[in-house]
Each structure stands twice: as C-alpha cells, then as structure tokens.
Design a protein around this motif. Structure first.
Motif, PDB file in Angstrom:
ATOM      1  N   TYR A 109       0.828  -1.100   0.010  1.00 36.27           N
ATOM      2  CA  TYR A 109      -0.028  -0.169   0.009  1.00 36.27           C
ATOM      3  C   TYR A 109       0.925   1.167   0.068  1.00 36.27           C
ATOM      4  O   TYR A 109       1.947   1.208   0.336  1.00 36.27           O
ATOM      5  CB  TYR A 109      -0.703  -0.051   1.395  1.00 36.27           C
ATOM      6  CG  TYR A 109      -2.001  -1.072   1.338  1.00 36.27           C
ATOM      7  CD1 TYR A 109      -3.285  -0.919   0.716  1.00 36.27           C
ATOM      8  CD2 TYR A 109      -1.695  -2.363   1.823  1.00 36.27           C
ATOM      9  CE1 TYR A 109      -4.070  -2.158   0.589  1.00 36.27           C
ATOM     10  CE2 TYR A 109      -2.569  -3.363   1.954  1.00 36.27           C
ATOM     11  CZ  TYR A 109      -3.924  -3.102   1.235  1.00 36.27           C
ATOM     12  OH  TYR A 109      -4.710  -4.191   1.219  1.00 36.27           O
ATOM     13  N   VAL A 141      -5.054   0.630   6.994  1.00 34.64           N
ATOM     14  CA  VAL A 141      -4.645  -0.318   6.031  1.00 34.64           C
ATOM     15  C   VAL A 141      -5.953  -1.244   6.162  1.00 34.64           C
ATOM     16  O   VAL A 141      -5.997  -2.080   7.329  1.00 34.64           O
ATOM     17  CB  VAL A 141      -3.536  -0.906   6.304  1.00 34.64           C
ATOM     18  CG1 VAL A 141      -3.256  -2.063   5.136  1.00 34.64           C
ATOM     19  CG2 VAL A 141      -2.330   0.014   5.933  1.00 34.64           C
ATOM     20  N   ASN A 170      -6.941   4.479  -0.478  1.00 31.52           N
ATOM     21  CA  ASN A 170      -6.380   3.491  -1.091  1.00 31.52           C
ATOM     22  C   ASN A 170      -5.764   3.907  -2.405  1.00 31.52           C
ATOM     23  O   ASN A 170      -6.532   3.691  -3.540  1.00 31.52           O
ATOM     24  CB  ASN A 170      -7.261   2.388  -1.200  1.00 31.52           C
ATOM     25  CG  ASN A 170      -6.993   1.233  -1.787  1.00 31.52           C
ATOM     26  OD1 ASN A 170      -5.620   0.912  -1.907  1.00 31.52           O
ATOM     27  ND2 ASN A 170      -7.624   0.019  -1.726  1.00 31.52           N
ATOM     28  N   GLU A 217      -5.602   1.900  -5.749  1.00 30.75           N
ATOM     29  CA  GLU A 217      -6.558   1.649  -6.559  1.00 30.75           C
ATOM     30  C   GLU A 217      -6.694   2.312  -7.928  1.00 30.75           C
ATOM     31  O   GLU A 217      -7.490   2.317  -8.702  1.00 30.75           O
ATOM     32  CB  GLU A 217      -7.931   1.683  -5.798  1.00 30.75           C
ATOM     33  CG  GLU A 217      -8.215   0.349  -4.889  1.00 30.75           C
ATOM     34  CD  GLU A 217      -7.834  -1.072  -5.702  1.00 30.75           C
ATOM     35  OE1 GLU A 217      -8.736  -1.038  -6.496  1.00 30.75           O
ATOM     36  OE2 GLU A 217      -7.419  -2.030  -5.127  1.00 30.75           O
TER      37      GLU A 217
END
Length: 1018
Positions: free
Chosen positions: A895, A912, A1003, A1006
């Motif tokens: 991440y 997370v 996020n 993505e």
C-alpha cells in the motif's frame, strides 16, 4: 432415347426428391391491425388479424407467437436478466407503474377458439395449439384483441417518455419457421430480430395534434398530408430564424424538452399505413416535432424516394440538415448494394435507450447525437439497416454480423467516400493538440480496428459468427460492428471495389426479401470473385484466429527488389506489400495468403522502405513487424518517439512516454521525478514503467519499477498468464543512529522491495460471466538500507514516531487463490492466502459479499475474515507478522502509506484495511495464533455519502472476549477514500480526545492508471 437401368432411375428419383426438399422456401405472414393510443394512461387498445401462409413442406400443429411487451413485465424475463448482466438495473428495480406488458389476448383461428399458453420459461412467448394441422401450402387467419401497457422508455426499445411514444415490437407476432424449425425467441436488448416477410395494413387512432412517423405508405390521408405540409412550412420559418434556433438549443430549453408537452387535442384522427415485403411495423408519435421533407433519385432505376425527418427543439440546429443525411445514405447504399425498393423513408428524433439509433422498415428513431457528424453517422447507419436487416432479412439473433457488421462496413465506406480526410479524432487532428499527442495521422476507420484490438490483444475477443446474446457488451460492439467492418474492408481492398460491388449486388438481387444464411453470402462472394474464400469465412469470421505477417529481409540490386515475408499468424489471408518513398506509398501489390516464409520479387525502383499493408487495410494483431528500410543499420527498428503522457499504439514509432511527477510522504517530504513507460492503448505483450524520484529531505534516489509480460495461451484453461517483476524504494519512517564529529546523528532508513510474481487467470466457459478465478504466486524480498547525511528530520504532522534501528531483512512467499463474481446484483468474492516467512506459515480466508440496494453503488457490505498460523516460531517472529483486529502494518509494502510508522497525528490515522478490518482503533495486542472477524457497512440514504458500520471480532490474544466497534463512514469515494467516525469500541477509546480516534482509508493503489487501463471491461 437413352436407356436407363431401373436402379439408376430409382437413384435419380431419390436424388431429385432430396434436391427438391432442400429448395429454399419461407413462410408468409400478413397483418391487419387497428390500434388506439390512450396517451393519458399510456396504453394501446388494439385488434390484430394475421394471415399465416404455410409455404413449408411440413404440416404444422402449432404456431409460436412473440408477445414481446411482456419482456418488460417483471424481473424474471430474459430482457431483465440480460440488462442486469449488462449492469443496467433500471428494469430490475422498476415500479409496476413504469413496467409494461401485453394482455387481453383471445386467439381464434379461422373463427374457432384455440388453446394457447405462455412459455414456461419466457412469458413473452406463447404457443397456439391448432385445432387441426395446417397443411403445407394452406393458410389460416389468426385473430385476437390485445392491450399493451406501454413501459417507461428507459429500458429498451418500446416505451414512452411523457407523451413521446416509440411503439416497437408491440403486437402479437408469429415466430419464424424455417428449415431449422421454429425460432421462438425471448425479447432481448442485446440481440435483435428474425421475422417473416409479409404485408401490413395498420390503422392508428390518436389525438389529432400528434405527428406520426411509421413503417409503410400513408393511404387515405389527404387531410393529414396537408397538415404535415403546414408543419413543414412552420419548420422552415423556425429554422430560418437564428434567434428562435438559438433559444431552442439552450440548456434550459433542452431540459424542458423532456417534461413539457402541448395539451393533446380532444379530436381524434385515424391514420392508415400499408406496406408489403417487410417483416415488421413500428410507429412513433410526438406532438412537438418539427417536420422536413425531401426526395432522392436512386442511382440505378432513377426512381424517386420521399424522405422525411421529424425532430424536437432539443437538437434542431443539427437536424436542419437531416434531409441531406437521409438522401445521401439512401443514394450510396443503393449504389453499392442495390436500389431502395420502397417509396419513402423517415427518421425521427426520439427518446431512445437502446443506443444511438434503432432501425425498422422505412423508419428509424435517433437518440441524442451531440454533433452534426454524429447525427449524420447514426441516421446513415440506421437507414442502412433497411438493406441489412430489412430487405436482406437475416437472423440477427444468430448471425448479428450479417446486419450490424455489413452495415458498419458500408458506414465506414460512406464516411471515407463523403469525407475522405476524416480523422479518428475529428477536427482535433488539425490542432496542435492532435499533433502533440501523435493522434493526427489516424484515419476514421481506425476506430473499428483499435476497438477490435482492445480485446484481441487480451485474449478476450470472440468470433464474428456468434449468437448475439453470448457476446460480452464490449465484444458486441467491437466484434459484431467493428471487426466485421474491418475484415470486409480488408476483403474489398484485396478483391477491388468493382468486384466487391458486383458481389454485393448479386447477393442483394438473389436474397432480397428472403432470409440469407452466412453460407449464402460466402457462395455469392466466391462465385463473383472466382476465389476460394475459406480463409475469410472459415477463419476470419468463424474463429478468433489472428492475422499477422512479418517482414524478414529485403534485398535491392540492379535486377529489382526481393522481399521476404513470414506468416507468424494463424490465418492465410492475402497480404499487401507496399513500397514506400518519402513516407508515402509509391506502389502496392496484393498477394494471396500463404503459410511459412516466402520471397517476393517486387517492382524495380528506388524505395526508402518496404511495408506490409501500407494503407492499413489488413486487421493484423501486430503491425510493429511490418516495415524494413532499404538503408541503415537497424533497418527494422522504428524511430524513437518520446511522447508526453500517453497515446495510441503507433506501429511506425518506438514509443516511450513520460510524465513529470511530484510525490510526498512524511519522511521523504516532496519528491520530484518522472514516469517513463511504454503503456499504450491497446495493450501490448510486454509493458514496463520506471519512476525515478528524488527526495528533498533524504537526498536519496527513490522510486519504483515494473515489468509485465502477458502470455495468451491457446486452449480452454487459461485466459492469460502474467509474469511480473516489480521493485520500489522509499523511506519507511525508521531511523538509524550513528556518530558524526562526536555528535549523535540519525539517517532515514529506506525499504527496498523486490517482487517477482506469476499469476494465472482461468478462462470462463461463458464469456459473459463476471466470474474471475485467479491463482498468484509472489515472492516479496524486503531489505532496508540507509545513507548517513548531516541532517535532522522532522515530520509535517508532528513529531516523527521512529525506531532507533532499521528492521532486519526478510522475505515472504505468498500463494493466493481468489474467486470473484462481480455480478451487478449481490456481487461476492472469496480469497484464500498462504504466506510463508523464515519463522512462520499462515493461512487466511476472506469472504466479501454485497447485498445490493436499489440505489446505485449502494448496499450492505459484509466481510468475513479468518486467519490462523499453521506454524509460528514465536517469539522469534516479529510482531509485525501477527494478526491485528484494526489492520496489520502492511509488512508486504503493498500500500501507499503517507506516514508508515506514525501512530499520532493525521497520518497516524491512515487505515490499512486488512486482517480484522476494524475501522476503529482497538486497544488489544497482536494475535499470534488466530483471528476471526465480521465487518458490516450499509448506506443510509440514496444520494447521501454516509454509511454506518459495525465490526465484530475474536482473537487468540484473549479468546474469551467478543470485540466490537461501530461508527459512521463518510464515503468520499467508495473503497478509495473513506473517513470513519467512531461511536463506540468495546475495548475503549485509544485516545481521550475524540478527533484523535477518527481514522481514514486512502487506497491510492486503486487509482494506478496502468492497472485501470489493463482492467478496461471486456
């Protein structure tokens, strides 16, 4: 007279009988319909009299009828199921008021009552059991009253928007009976029709101030024709007044177009339309329409066809040239295929949900266009369907390319004829922007070619010859329309326009007003061209085999030119070899296709290069291997083009793209660099990116790199195999202490991750399925380095939370199997992970399910997680690998975390979402054995970005406790950026100040543009 042995005579009689049995025949169906429109209740009240003529050699015991308004009746219809599968839930969630149906049916045959019943699976099909068999050559008359509740016009082709009506597929209609038997088919949105030819005599009664566009010629309508002439004069005055026109197309007026209608006249009128040699009847009615009328002379017979356009204020400025578009379409389609056989054609402006336009005999309805060129293209395409669907009545459901594809081929030819300089990006091609992005050289027809490549290069394409309902949404457009247009353009380039025109005229003359099959078209094309076209109809049409020729070598001397070509594809299609001079085609020769390698003697001359397919007529999967220069060192290497951002795949350039970048995290502060990559549209087999960044605080070279090789194996097991090698390096928030000049200093630690991986995506037996099965093995190698510099570090969100020593290097091997079903209603996913490190092995199960609501992208999200250590050499295992209810430390470094080591401040609140998935901070230690959790989140109100959540979990840290938390979510972008406001946590709040307990999920992985590009829906 010649003597024949009895046995020979018997054999000849048998053969003759067999041949006779295979002679072409088709049924005939003639209609007399009387219908009244109730525009207050949006209903039709009608009667139908249907003469059914049995021209088949069979006696019939039943007649199958289509009752297609029933497709709009409930959630169980084939239409509703298909719409949902295509991610359209309007009909699924529609109210009874918005849905439609047909009822009040009472069938009689030749005046006698008959038994009939709805199909068990499809309520839009019924079967009439005849009281006695219908003999071959005989005819019957079927009569019935019927009533139609017209659905709201947002679902498919039949419907109304206010008092604007599109009345299509609206009456009881016998299914086709041919040599293959009955073709009773449910109504679908993706997938059109197959109907019997015959005649129509339709009388329509409605309020007097409606303008009507319909199939057939108006008869006994002198008063209506006078009224229409008056509307035409009013329309001309309206269009001649710039102020009226400007006002008509203002945003406010356009908005009112959909809600405001003149009051219906209390006086009724009845209009009668008649037409023969057609297989459907549609009509459209609107009180707001302007009307224009014209005529066009046909190129061969010189007959004159009357043309009409009917339109609202909404795009009146575009429709003012509608007669020109109608006339040109009829002229060119007649020129290339055969003269239009009817006396009129009409295009109407309507509220259409089934794409940009929809065709019916003599009449077409056009949706919102946006530009004059788009309006012309749609009108022309839909008028063209009078040939490919209307006159040549192929089975559109089973062979959709025979109407949509052949029509798109003619559409492209029309544009190339009328607008020879038309570019892919239109007028943008002549601007600096078009040249800057290297898009100015692409012709209009490249839209079909690149649409085909989108899925062909991803091994997701489907054959041209395929049933329409089995295509994915993208492939229905890319293969049926686009690829068919491209391959027939290829065939025309090979055969020549004169031969192509002769073949299409022969096909038209032989099969007009009949039901041709693919084999019939092939027979005509081979007969007229004198060529074997197996490569085209057997491979190009019926398979997903790829066309690809590669230029190997070239030699020029005083005797001429030799060019070596190798077929590296799967189709032995003809190949064009072009000789290039000054970047243009100086000569072009077509050769028949071949397997293996061949050397061709080419025309003598001085050329700069030789190129396969210099005019871009061949639908090759790969054009990068098509060129060889006659001079130079790297003769087959395209010149380098360094291009900003991104572009289409240009076969004549070695493209490298760049984008200046700036990044930030709490340790490296602002980072400056650039992204270099070769990602383009459509996807290529090998893709890479390099993103070097320089940290303004650590003065370190950071960044990431990725290389991706995609293999598309043949067979039914794997969709594709991806082999990747990725690496990245950033500061992770740890510091290393050292002594400099007698003083204690700190150096920021950088993590370095190398991640090789291989993933196998399994092929679905059904292409339209939203199921995705993926097996991935990855190796994560983590190492930690530092470079001392004489500098102190401060975070931007408060004091840095740092450790005194860098982490030890470690590795993780990960095996993941995932099964996702991304269906529109109630999607779900299951994933099983196995992770192995130096001192542990762990297994995880994650199940995600969404209970979908009517509101778009809203529902009850349910997540279940269960994880357990199979082996754990505790306490030799770092606690970072343990389970945590409120998310682990991202020890795989997957991440983007802005403050990776932070526990305080804004950045310390970044969540997370893994392991237990709790959105609240949980005051409990890590679980070294097992963890189980359930997470729930549901939207509260439609259109409000607010949800509530409840998290429940159990861990081996304290198995006696049930831990739970709850709160509210501000959904900025679902699964991308969400803010969590805690209400209560059973372990108590971590911080005394409420705002310090607020967390957020950001996020950023993505929105990786390359990931989005490769995941374009198929």
């Amino acid at each position: 007279m010649q003597y024949f042995k009895p046995g020979v005579i018997v054999a000849l009689i048998v053969l003759s009988t067999c041949g006779y049995a295979q002679e072409y025949w088709q049924q005939e169906v003639n209609y007399v319909i009387s219908v009244k429109l109730d525009d207050e209740n949006h209903e039709l009240i009608a009667t139908a009299e249907i003469e059914y003529v049995n021209n088949s050699p069979d006696d019939l015991n039943e007649i199958y009828m289509h009752l297609w308004p029933n497709a709009y009746k409930n959630r169980k219809t084939a239409l509703c199921r298909q719409l949902v599968e295509n991610e359209d839930t309007e009909l699924y969630y529609a109210s009874a008021e918005d849905r439609g149906f047909i009822d009040s049916l009472d069938f009689t045959v030749d005046g006698q009552k008959v038994q009939w019943a709805l199909d068990e699976d499809h309520i839009d099909i019924c079967k009439i059991d005849l009281n006695e068999p219908l003999k071959s050559g005989a005819r019957i008359t079927i009569k019935t009253p019927f009533h139609v509740k017209i659905p709201t016009g947002i679902f498919s082709r039949l419907g109304h928007i206010g008092e604007s009506y599109q009345i299509t597929q609206w009456y009881p209609k016998p299914a086709v009976y041919d040599m293959k038997g009955w073709h009773a088919m449910p109504y679908l949105d993706q997938g059109e029709f197959y109907s019997e030819f015959g005649s129509y005599d339709v009388s329509i009664t409605l309020p007097q101030n409606y303008v009507v566009g319909a199939t057939g010629d108006m008869v006994e309508g002198e008063e209506e024709k006078k009224w229409l002439e008056q509307r035409i004069e009013e329309t001309k005055e309206f269009l001649a007044d710039p102020l009226k026109l400007l006002k008509a197309v203002s945003p406010q007026e356009v908005k009112l177009e959909h809600v405001t209608f003149p009051k219906s006249s209390t006086t009724k009128k009845t209009l009668r339309f008649k037409q023969s040699r057609v297989h459907d009847f549609a009509w459209f009615a609107d009180k707001r329409w302007h009307v224009l009328k014209g005529e066009v002379e046909l190129p061969h017979s010189k007959d004159v066809v009357e043309t009409w356009v009917m339109f609202t204020n909404a795009e009146a400025d575009l429709w003012k040239n509608g007669i020109e578009y109608m006339n040109d379409a009829i002229y060119y389609y007649s020129l290339w295929n055969g003269d239009y056989p009817y006396r009129h054609a009409t295009a109407v402006d309507g509220a259409l949900s089934a794409g940009g336009g929809m065709e019916y005999p003599n009449v077409t309805v056009i949706g919102t266009s946006g530009s004059a060129f788009d309006l012309e293209t749609v009108i022309m395409h839909e008028i063209g369907h009078n040939w490919f669907y209307g006159i040549l009545g192929s089975n559109e459901r089973d062979h959709p390319w025979m109407d949509e594809g052949l029509n798109s081929f003619n559409e492209n030819r029309y544009i190339e004829t009328k607008y020879p300089n038309k570019k892919l990006i239109g007028s943008w091609a002549t601007t600096g922007l078009g040249r800057f992005f290297d898009l100015d050289g692409y012709k209009h027809k490249e839209q079909y070619y690149y649409g085909y490549l989108l899925n062909a290069r991803r091994n997701l394409d489907q054959p041209i010859e395929y049933k329409s309902e089995h295509y994915t949404m993208v492939n229905y457009g890319a293969m049926v329309y686009g690829k068919t247009a491209v391959v027939f353009d290829y065939l025309m380039a090979y055969l020549g326009k004169k031969t192509m025109d002769s073949a299409m005229h022969t096909y038209y003359d032989r099969w007009k007003f009949k039901h041709p099959q693919p084999g019939d078209l092939k027979e005509v094309m081979e007969e007229v061209s004198g060529k074997n076209l197996d490569w085209f109809f057997d491979d190009m049409i019926n398979t997903t085999k790829k066309l690809d020729y590669k230029i190997i070598a070239q030699k020029s001397d005083e005797n001429g030119n030799l060019v070596m070509i190798r077929n590296v594809g799967e189709i032995t299609g003809p190949v064009s070899i072009s000789a290039m001079r000054d970047g243009k085609v100086a000569a072009d020769i077509w050769y028949d296709g071949f397997d293996g390698t061949r050397v061709f003697e080419y025309l003598p001359g001085e050329y700069d290069a030789f190129k396969i397919d210099g005019f871009h007529d061949m639908p090759e999967i790969q054009r990068k291997n098509n060129t060889i220069r006659t001079r130079g060192i790297f003769k087959k290497t395209e010149p380098l083009r360094l291009q900003f951002l991104m572009s289409l795949d240009n076969p004549d350039k070695s493209q490298v793209f760049y984008t200046p970048l700036m990044g930030w995290n709490d340790y490296d502060h602002f980072m400056f660099g650039a992204l270099f990559h070769n990602y383009k549209f459509p996807k290529r087999k090998f893709e890479w990116y390099l993103m070097p960044m320089y940290s303004s605080s650590t003065e370190q070279l950071l960044g990431s790199v990725n290389m991706d090789l995609t293999l598309n194996p043949r067979g039914n097991v794997f969709q594709h195999i991806n082999i990747t090698l990725a690496g990245k390096r950033y500061s992770n928030g740890e510091q290393y202490s050292y002594i400099s000049g007698g003083n204690s200093k700190y150096a920021m630690v950088q993590y370095n991750r190398i991640k090789p991986a291989i993933s196998f995506k399994f092929k679905n037996p059904r292409a339209r399925s939203k199921v995705e099965n993926l097996l991935t093995f990855s190796h994560h190698q983590l190492s930690f380095t530092n470079k001392p510099i004489d500098k102190n570090f401060e975070g931007t969100s408060g004091s840095l939370s740092v450790t005194s020593f860098p982490s030890e290097d470690y590795y993780i091997n990960k095996l993941r199997w995932s099964h996702y079903n991304n269906k529109t209603i109630h999607p779900y996913g299951i994933a099983i992970d196995f992770e192995q490190g130096k001192h542990f092995i762990k297994a995880n199960l994650e199940i995600d399910f969404e209970l979908s609501y009517k509101w778009e992208n809203k529902g009850l999200d349910i997540q279940f997680f269960a994880g357990r250590f199979i082996f754990n050499d505790y306490p030799n295992v770092n606690s970072r690998f343990a389970y945590s209810l409120d998310g682990n430390t991202d020890y795989l470094y997957d991440y983007v975390i802005l403050g990776r080591q932070e526990t305080e401040g804004v950045l310390g609140a970044q969540l997370v979402s893994n392991d237990g998935g709790f959105r609240n901070f949980v005051n409990m230690g890590p679980a070294q054995t097992w963890l189980t959790s359930i997470n729930l989140q549901t939207a509260l109100w439609k259109g409000v970005p607010l949800a509530v959540y409840v998290d429940v979990g159990w861990t081996s840290y304290d198995p006696t406790q049930t831990i739970y938390g709850m709160g509210a979510t501000i959904v900025v972008v679902k699964n991308l950026f969400e803010v969590y406001l805690p209400f209560y946590t059973s372990t108590g709040a971590i911080h005394s100040a409420y705002e310090r307990n607020i967390r957020f999920m950001l996020n950023l992985t993505e929105i990786n543009p390359f990931k989005l590009l490769n995941n374009i829906p198929h």
